[in-house]
Motif scaffolding. Structure first.
Motif, PDB file in Angstrom:
ATOM      1  N   ALA A   1      57.262 -35.030 -14.689  1.00 40.89           N
ATOM      2  CA  ALA A   1      58.337 -34.220 -15.278  1.00 40.89           C
ATOM      3  C   ALA A   1      57.811 -33.547 -16.540  1.00 40.89           C
ATOM      4  CB  ALA A   1      59.567 -35.067 -15.602  1.00 40.89           C
ATOM      5  N   VAL A   2      58.344 -32.357 -16.810  1.00 45.43           N
ATOM      6  CA  VAL A   2      58.068 -31.627 -18.053  1.00 45.43           C
ATOM      7  C   VAL A   2      59.419 -31.159 -18.594  1.00 45.43           C
ATOM      8  CG1 VAL A   2      56.890 -29.695 -19.141  1.00 45.43           C
ATOM      9  CG2 VAL A   2      55.821 -30.857 -17.211  1.00 45.43           C
ATOM     10  N   ASN A   3      59.788 -31.647 -19.782  1.00 46.28           N
ATOM     11  CA  ASN A   3      61.097 -31.347 -20.361  1.00 46.28           C
ATOM     12  C   ASN A   3      60.926 -30.746 -21.745  1.00 46.28           C
ATOM     13  OD1 ASN A   3      62.500 -32.526 -18.135  1.00 46.28           O
ATOM     14  ND2 ASN A   3      62.082 -34.549 -18.993  1.00 46.28           N
ATOM     15  N   PHE A   4      61.761 -29.745 -22.042  1.00 44.03           N
ATOM     16  CA  PHE A   4      61.760 -29.105 -23.366  1.00 44.03           C
ATOM     17  C   PHE A   4      63.054 -29.445 -24.089  1.00 44.03           C
ATOM     18  CE2 PHE A   4      61.142 -26.109 -26.677  1.00 44.03           C
ATOM     19  CZ  PHE A   4      62.379 -25.535 -26.921  1.00 44.03           C
ATOM     20  N   SER A   5      62.944 -29.664 -25.391  1.00 44.63           N
ATOM     21  CA  SER A   5      64.117 -29.900 -26.228  1.00 44.63           C
ATOM     22  C   SER A   5      63.846 -29.325 -27.611  1.00 44.63           C
ATOM     23  CB  SER A   5      64.449 -31.392 -26.321  1.00 44.63           C
ATOM     24  OG  SER A   5      63.377 -32.105 -26.925  1.00 44.63           O
ATOM     25  N   ALA A   6      64.930 -29.027 -28.331  1.00 43.84           N
ATOM     26  CA  ALA A   6      64.842 -28.474 -29.681  1.00 43.84           C
ATOM     27  C   ALA A   6      65.657 -29.345 -30.627  1.00 43.84           C
ATOM     28  CB  ALA A   6      65.347 -27.029 -29.722  1.00 43.84           C
ATOM     29  N   THR A   7      65.114 -29.600 -31.810  1.00 46.97           N
ATOM     30  CA  THR A   7      65.817 -30.392 -32.816  1.00 46.97           C
ATOM     31  C   THR A   7      66.632 -29.466 -33.712  1.00 46.97           C
ATOM     32  OG1 THR A   7      64.024 -30.255 -34.433  1.00 46.97           O
ATOM     33  CG2 THR A   7      63.887 -31.992 -32.777  1.00 46.97           C
ATOM     34  N   PRO A   8      67.616 -30.001 -34.444  1.00 46.20           N
ATOM     35  CA  PRO A   8      68.389 -29.149 -35.373  1.00 46.20           C
ATOM     36  C   PRO A   8      67.529 -28.492 -36.440  1.00 46.20           C
ATOM     37  CG  PRO A   8      69.529 -31.227 -34.969  1.00 46.20           C
ATOM     38  CD  PRO A   8      68.172 -31.360 -34.347  1.00 46.20           C
TER      39      PRO A   8
ATOM     40  N   LEU B   1      53.959 -38.635 -17.197  1.00 49.93           N
ATOM     41  CA  LEU B   1      52.955 -38.858 -16.170  1.00 49.93           C
ATOM     42  C   LEU B   1      53.282 -40.121 -15.392  1.00 49.93           C
ATOM     43  CD1 LEU B   1      49.798 -38.081 -18.336  1.00 49.93           C
ATOM     44  CD2 LEU B   1      51.086 -36.505 -16.899  1.00 49.93           C
ATOM     45  N   SER B   2      52.649 -40.258 -14.234  1.00 49.84           N
ATOM     46  CA  SER B   2      52.896 -41.436 -13.406  1.00 49.84           C
ATOM     47  C   SER B   2      52.295 -42.691 -14.010  1.00 49.84           C
ATOM     48  CB  SER B   2      52.334 -41.207 -12.001  1.00 49.84           C
ATOM     49  OG  SER B   2      50.931 -40.953 -12.068  1.00 49.84           O
ATOM     50  N   GLU B   3      51.290 -42.569 -14.875  1.00 46.16           N
ATOM     51  CA  GLU B   3      50.680 -43.706 -15.540  1.00 46.16           C
ATOM     52  C   GLU B   3      50.009 -43.215 -16.811  1.00 46.16           C
ATOM     53  OE1 GLU B   3      47.900 -43.998 -11.931  1.00 46.16           O
ATOM     54  OE2 GLU B   3      46.713 -44.834 -13.565  1.00 46.16           O
ATOM     55  N   PRO B   4      49.749 -44.117 -17.756  1.00 41.65           N
ATOM     56  CA  PRO B   4      49.157 -43.684 -19.032  1.00 41.65           C
ATOM     57  C   PRO B   4      47.769 -43.098 -18.837  1.00 41.65           C
ATOM     58  CG  PRO B   4      50.106 -45.890 -19.216  1.00 41.65           C
ATOM     59  CD  PRO B   4      50.082 -45.554 -17.766  1.00 41.65           C
TER      60      PRO B   4
ATOM     61  N   VAL C   1      44.102 -35.564 -13.808  1.00 38.66           N
ATOM     62  CA  VAL C   1      45.554 -35.596 -13.589  1.00 38.66           C
ATOM     63  C   VAL C   1      45.923 -34.497 -12.602  1.00 38.66           C
ATOM     64  CG1 VAL C   1      47.824 -35.348 -14.667  1.00 38.66           C
ATOM     65  CG2 VAL C   1      45.985 -36.545 -15.872  1.00 38.66           C
ATOM     66  N   GLN C   2      46.732 -34.847 -11.614  1.00 40.57           N
ATOM     67  CA  GLN C   2      47.173 -33.893 -10.615  1.00 40.57           C
ATOM     68  C   GLN C   2      48.564 -33.379 -10.967  1.00 40.57           C
ATOM     69  OE1 GLN C   2      46.994 -35.967  -6.893  1.00 40.57           O
ATOM     70  NE2 GLN C   2      44.761 -36.207  -6.936  1.00 40.57           N
ATOM     71  N   VAL C   3      48.885 -32.173 -10.507  1.00 38.92           N
ATOM     72  CA  VAL C   3      50.188 -31.570 -10.778  1.00 38.92           C
ATOM     73  C   VAL C   3      50.771 -31.081  -9.457  1.00 38.92           C
ATOM     74  CG1 VAL C   3      49.054 -29.375 -11.363  1.00 38.92           C
ATOM     75  CG2 VAL C   3      51.421 -29.771 -12.053  1.00 38.92           C
ATOM     76  N   PRO C   4      52.003 -31.453  -9.134  1.00 40.33           N
ATOM     77  CA  PRO C   4      52.632 -30.965  -7.893  1.00 40.33           C
ATOM     78  C   PRO C   4      52.837 -29.453  -7.934  1.00 40.33           C
ATOM     79  CG  PRO C   4      53.783 -32.901  -8.762  1.00 40.33           C
ATOM     80  CD  PRO C   4      52.826 -32.448  -9.816  1.00 40.33           C
ATOM     81  N   GLN C   5      52.982 -28.871  -6.747  1.00 42.53           N
ATOM     82  CA  GLN C   5      53.136 -27.425  -6.651  1.00 42.53           C
ATOM     83  C   GLN C   5      54.382 -26.927  -7.381  1.00 42.53           C
ATOM     84  OE1 GLN C   5      49.800 -26.475  -5.401  1.00 42.53           O
ATOM     85  NE2 GLN C   5      51.252 -24.826  -4.983  1.00 42.53           N
TER      86      GLN C   5
ATOM     87  N   ALA D   1      54.071 -41.166 -21.307  1.00 44.30           N
ATOM     88  CA  ALA D   1      54.700 -39.921 -21.779  1.00 44.30           C
ATOM     89  C   ALA D   1      53.968 -39.401 -23.006  1.00 44.30           C
ATOM     90  CB  ALA D   1      56.172 -40.146 -22.097  1.00 44.30           C
ATOM     91  N   LEU D   2      53.767 -38.073 -23.044  1.00 45.08           N
ATOM     92  CA  LEU D   2      53.186 -37.405 -24.203  1.00 45.08           C
ATOM     93  C   LEU D   2      54.189 -36.378 -24.705  1.00 45.08           C
ATOM     94  CD1 LEU D   2      50.558 -37.695 -21.975  1.00 45.08           C
ATOM     95  CD2 LEU D   2      49.406 -37.165 -24.130  1.00 45.08           C
ATOM     96  N   THR D   3      54.308 -36.293 -26.026  1.00 44.24           N
ATOM     97  CA  THR D   3      55.252 -35.365 -26.647  1.00 44.24           C
ATOM     98  C   THR D   3      54.483 -34.443 -27.588  1.00 44.24           C
ATOM     99  OG1 THR D   3      57.030 -36.992 -26.545  1.00 44.24           O
ATOM    100  CG2 THR D   3      57.332 -35.122 -28.024  1.00 44.24           C
TER     101      THR D   3
END
Length: 660
Positions: A142-149, A159-162, A182-186, A232-234
């Motif tokens: 998963a790749v998710n974006f978020s913004a702080t105030p 990722l599936s594992e560290p 690291v592999q990435v799905p289509q 997870a990496l941020t």
């Protein structure tokens, strides 16, 4: 040697914080026992049901980080000494979790089991059981974006594992992260845009030579931070502020240590942040600290400041050394670069300037001369010349200085954006005139005793008794009455005139950003003026419609305009010299691209009432109407100015703007 490490580990845990209120569970005990020379068992017992541990592996030195979410440490928690494969055990808590760092002597396997209130860990040397190193076969989930105030953009990659912390490379567009193996799905491949409000503009995932590459496009210059939490990496990006106080964005933690070694605290903070630590031999001593709920980067700065230490972050490696030593290294490196530059051979480059004036750029390059070597773009041995004929720069300097000049030239020598400004100037005139006049006359004769009384007055104007006519074409009614010796002529004249006129001017001007442009159209009126010698000379007065504008494009594609609009017309003539009626507006406004703005209007109203009458007779009620002439006039003049600016970025847009 082992006893010293055991003592330091005990010291680390003697001062751990009291647990906060509201945690789901409290860690009551930790036990360590050696099962064999190749295995060590650890047991963590909680007051409630044991949470699922989050574990990830770090290298150099090899260690495991175990997080227990929503837990706290008991006040009287005691930790046994490490043994066997376990070299050191360090723990801490923040506002939401407990963390333990297990340092091992070599690559080992870690197995976990959870039952009831207990979590069991087993450290085991690699044997017949299969074991796959972290990062091999991992893929993006998963790749998710978020913004702080605060306007910080965060991109979280799960990722599936560290895996190991990827190296970050800065380029002209932003950042580039490479995940080997690291592999990435289509479904994740390609470019994705993110909402505005943060420095992060878009990101792209792609495969390249057995690795996954994450390219980040930024909207502005931004500072970044990369943190790792298990698989997870941020990546956090925030705008680079000038002269702002330090702002700490690290995850919060609590520390309470009594007489603990500085190196141990630095190692704990580095493990908590997922960084590699490189400490100088001069880093030593001990300290006591009690920090509650503070960001880890602020805790690091406090520790370094109290010990007179400094830090440098290179990639994911944290270098710690005495501040004076780091400053001396930087000064020595700068002096070495200066000496090397003084011995470097000079090179000559021909820099072609396309859009700007070469002389202006050379003046900019030489602006810092004499203000120190760091402020000048050209070294003391270098020189820059201008070739006016080809609009080029001939630069002679060292290779690094020439590279800086070329880079700066590429940034400055760009097409200047243009603004098409269209004005509509509307002048509306309305006139209304109403006149009423009278003219009458006649003859009257009476004879008595041989004497004749005669009164004459003709209505034709030659000898009228009362003549108050209208000078313009009129509608007239004539009445006549005649007798034997009497004649009466009466003429009533009335005039009502109404007129409307509208003058529309549409001057257009195209100019570059921050460049003044003027467009004018009018007439020069000749007149004769007498000189002191008695001779006459022909002079001219200008009556013109003109528009002067200086636009400035703002970063958000709005336009600031300094405007001056003049509309001059020929007025009355006094002593043979014409007058000029002037209407002028001068202002500065801010408008959106393509928006039409009404600058303002000049509204003039003239009302004139005139009454002519025969003295005394005109004041007689009712009868006085026969001895009066009345005139009334109403004149209205209105000036409106409409301005529409449009940014022209290219030929296509310019043609489209003109068509609109």
């Amino acid at each position: 040697m082992m006893g010293g490490k055991v003592g330091r580990a005990w010291a680390l845990f003697l001062g751990l914080l009291l647990p906060g209120l509201g945690f789901a569970s409290v860690l009551e005990s930790v036990t360590v026992e050696s099962a064999s020379s190749r295995a060590v068992n650890l047991s963590f017992r909680f007051s409630e049901a044991a949470p699922e541990p989050r574990i990830f592996e770090l290298a150099d030195p090899p260690r495991f980080v175990i997080d227990f979410a929503d837990t706290a440490l008991a006040p009287a928690l005691s930790t046994p000494a490490p043994t066997g494969l376990l070299r050191a055990l360090i723990g801490a808590e923040d506002g939401s979790r407990s963390r333990f760092v297990l340092t091992v002597g070599a690559a080992v396997e870690l197995r976990t089991t959870r039952a009831g209130q207990t979590v069991s860990l087993t450290l085991q040397s690699p044997g017949s059981s299969p074991h796959t190193s972290a990062g091999v076969g991992a893929q993006v989930e998963a790749v998710n974006f978020s913004a702080t105030p605060e306007g910080v953009g965060e991109l979280r990659i799960l990722l599936s594992e560290p895996v190991a912390v990827p190296a970050v490379t800065e380029n002209a567009e932003g950042l580039r992260l490479r995940f080997p193996g690291v592999q990435v799905p289509q479904g994740f491949l390609g470019r994705s845009e993110v909402p505005p409000g943060t420095p992060l503009g878009a990101y792209r995932l792609e495969e390249a030579r057995g690795a996954t590459v994450l390219s980040i496009s930024t909207r502005e210059a931004a500072a970044y931070a990369l943190s790792k939490d298990g698989p997870a990496l941020t990546l956090s990006l925030r705008s680079r502020g000038e002269s702002e106080p330090p702002r700490y964005a690290g995850q919060r933690l609590s520390l309470n240590f009594q007489d603990v070694e500085v190196r141990a605290v630095l190692q704990l903070l580095a493990d908590f942040a997922g960084l590699n630590l490189l400490a100088s031999n001069a880093v030593g001593g001990s300290l006591t600290l009690n920090l509650r709920d503070v960001p880890w980067d602020q805790a690091l700065d406090l520790v370094l400041r109290t010990q007179g230490l400094g830090k440098r972050l290179e990639g994911n490696v944290l270098l710690v050394a005495p501040a004076e030593a780091l400053a001396a290294q930087e000064q020595a490196a700068m002096a070495a670069r200066t000496r090397q530059e003084g011995l470097a051979p000079l090179e000559t480059a021909f820099l072609q300037v396309r859009y700007a004036r070469a002389a202006d750029l050379v003046a900019l390059f030489q602006a810092g001369a004499g203000a120190g070597d760091g402020a000048s773009l050209v070294s003391e041995r270098g020189s820059v010349l201008v070739d006016e004929r080809t609009n080029a720069i001939i630069a002679s300097d060292t290779a690094p200085r020439l590279a800086r000049l070329k880079t700066l030239l590429d940034q400055l020598d760009i097409p200047v954006r243009q603004v098409l400004i269209e004005a509509r100037i509307v002048t509306a005139n309305t006139n209304f005139t109403n006149e009423l006049g009278i003219r009458w006359g006649g003859s009257f004769a009476r004879e008595r005793d041989g004497k004749v009384l005669r009164i004459d007055g003709s209505a034709d104007g030659a000898g009228a008794a009362v003549s108050l006519p209208l000078s313009s074409p009129t509608t007239a009614f004539t009445l006549g009455l005649s007798g034997n010796n009497d004649l009466l002529d009466l003429e009533l004249a009335a005039l009502a005139s109404e007129g409307e006129a509208e003058v529309v001017a549409r001057p257009k001007v195209l100019t570059a950003d921050k460049q003044k442009a003027t467009v004018a159209s009018g007439v020069e009126i000749p007149y004769q003026q007498a000189a002191s010698s008695g001779a006459t000379a022909v002079q001219f007065k200008e009556a013109a419609l003109s528009l002067s504008v200086t636009p400035q494009i703002t970063p958000d594609d709005r336009i600031i305009m300094a405007l001056q609009v003049n509309q001059d017309t020929v007025g009355e003539v006094f002593n043979g010299i014409p007058s000029i009626n002037t209407n002028q507006i001068e202002t500065q406004v801010l408008v959106n691209n393509g928006e039409t703005l009404v600058l303002g209007g000049i509204f003039q109203t003239t009302r004139q009432r005139t009454e002519d009458q025969t003295p005394l007779l005109g004041d007689v009620p009712l009868l006085g109407r026969l001895f009066q002439r009345r005139q009334s006039a109403d004149r209205k003049q209105e000036l409106l100015i409409f301005i529409t600016p449009r940014i022209v970025d290219g030929e296509g847009e310019g043609a489209e703007a003109g068509a609109r």
